[in-house]
Design a protein around this motif. Sequence first.
Motif, mmCIF file in Angstrom:
data_model
loop_
_atom_site.group_PDB
_atom_site.id
_atom_site.type_symbol
_atom_site.label_atom_id
_atom_site.label_comp_id
_atom_site.label_asym_id
_atom_site.label_seq_id
_atom_site.Cartn_x
_atom_site.Cartn_y
_atom_site.Cartn_z
ATOM 1 N N PRO A 179 -8.728 3.157 7.332
ATOM 2 C CA PRO A 179 -7.799 3.629 7.084
ATOM 3 C C PRO A 179 -6.747 2.547 7.564
ATOM 4 C CG PRO A 179 -7.864 4.874 9.235
ATOM 5 C CD PRO A 179 -8.879 4.432 9.153
ATOM 6 N N TYR A 180 -6.020 2.240 6.399
ATOM 7 C CA TYR A 180 -4.908 1.420 6.490
ATOM 8 C C TYR A 180 -3.253 2.359 6.344
ATOM 9 C CZ TYR A 180 -8.065 -2.341 7.646
ATOM 10 O OH TYR A 180 -9.082 -3.372 7.969
ATOM 11 N N LEU A 181 -2.818 1.234 7.302
ATOM 12 C CA LEU A 181 -1.236 1.256 6.651
ATOM 13 C C LEU A 181 -0.692 0.408 5.937
ATOM 14 C CD1 LEU A 181 1.953 3.100 6.580
ATOM 15 C CD2 LEU A 181 2.060 2.048 8.447
ATOM 16 N N TYR A 182 -0.335 0.497 3.828
ATOM 17 C CA TYR A 182 0.123 -0.969 3.606
ATOM 18 C C TYR A 182 1.227 -0.486 3.507
ATOM 19 C CZ TYR A 182 -4.732 -1.610 2.082
ATOM 20 O OH TYR A 182 -6.000 -2.131 2.437
ATOM 21 N N ARG A 183 2.603 -2.326 4.359
ATOM 22 C CA ARG A 183 3.910 -1.776 3.545
ATOM 23 C C ARG A 183 3.387 -3.389 3.032
ATOM 24 N NH1 ARG A 183 8.438 -1.615 6.704
ATOM 25 N NH2 ARG A 183 10.770 -3.126 5.168
ATOM 26 N N LEU A 184 4.274 -1.641 1.021
ATOM 27 C CA LEU A 184 3.958 -2.740 -0.012
ATOM 28 C C LEU A 184 5.228 -3.019 -1.333
ATOM 29 C CD1 LEU A 184 0.902 -0.440 -1.063
ATOM 30 C CD2 LEU A 184 0.601 -2.830 -0.863
ATOM 31 N N ARG A 185 5.539 -4.383 -1.796
ATOM 32 C CA ARG A 185 6.550 -4.781 -2.509
ATOM 33 C C ARG A 185 5.885 -5.624 -3.639
ATOM 34 N NH1 ARG A 185 10.028 -8.814 -0.825
ATOM 35 N NH2 ARG A 185 8.011 -9.796 0.013
ATOM 36 N N PHE A 186 5.937 -4.510 -4.617
ATOM 37 C CA PHE A 186 6.000 -5.279 -5.856
ATOM 38 C C PHE A 186 6.843 -6.559 -6.618
ATOM 39 C CE2 PHE A 186 4.439 -1.138 -4.996
ATOM 40 C CZ PHE A 186 2.966 -0.739 -4.973
ATOM 41 N N PHE A 187 6.347 -6.273 -8.192
ATOM 42 C CA PHE A 187 7.097 -7.557 -8.753
ATOM 43 C C PHE A 187 5.747 -7.856 -9.968
ATOM 44 C CE2 PHE A 187 7.160 -8.511 -4.327
ATOM 45 C CZ PHE A 187 8.117 -8.864 -3.811
ATOM 46 N N PRO A 188 6.907 -7.902 -10.855
ATOM 47 C CA PRO A 188 6.205 -7.650 -12.864
ATOM 48 C C PRO A 188 5.566 -9.298 -12.648
ATOM 49 C CG PRO A 188 8.700 -7.950 -12.387
ATOM 50 C CD PRO A 188 8.627 -7.620 -11.077
ATOM 51 N N GLN A 189 4.782 -9.741 -13.325
ATOM 52 C CA GLN A 189 4.679 -11.105 -13.468
ATOM 53 C C GLN A 189 6.309 -11.407 -14.412
ATOM 54 O OE1 GLN A 189 1.232 -11.151 -16.770
ATOM 55 N NE2 GLN A 189 0.498 -13.631 -15.666
#
Length: 191
Positions: A179-189
């Motif tokens: 299992p992982y803890l992810y820190r995520l940030r998203f961006f549109p193309q």
Amino acid sequence: MKKFIIALTAAIALATVMFSCKDSKSYAELLTSETHAVNAFLVDQRVTNTIPTDTNFVFETGPNAPYYRLDEEGSMYMQVLNPGTKGNYAKSGQVIYFRFTRYNLFNYKNGDLGAGNGNETDMEYINAHFKFMDFSNSYSYQYGAGVQMPLYYLPIDAEVNIVIKSQYGFYEEQSYVQPYLYRLRFFPQQT
């Protein structure tokens, strides 16, 4: 002599398999270990088993926000750090890029996550992206369904921490049952 060597080789191979099986865990044991690692992390966090029920999914946000359970099995828990821009939701098939740092929860000890890896500090995954809700392409399913899950609830420019068990993690790593803890940030193309 040839038969003796073949018999000896077979006996050594059998002994090797028998001893190696004693050291390895069954898949069920691996899943139990994974659950224990997730629970050891979550016991130090605020956790809620329900997500907001209104159509706007108004989450508590920030580093002290709770982790919301996202599925019935308890395989994904999301903490919203930044809710993003209202109305800026991903569309099915839209290409989304993401930056992440992930932490193996087997390394979590006494409040310390240990060293993380990902494309925020290591450019190995610089072009990490997927087509939202489209797993027909290898670049979409290679990162697993878990990294897309926040976009079902939040705008594209959201930032989250999300606990992801192995079955929803990176496709090539699912058999490792980590299992992982992810820190995520998203961006549109960008067009």
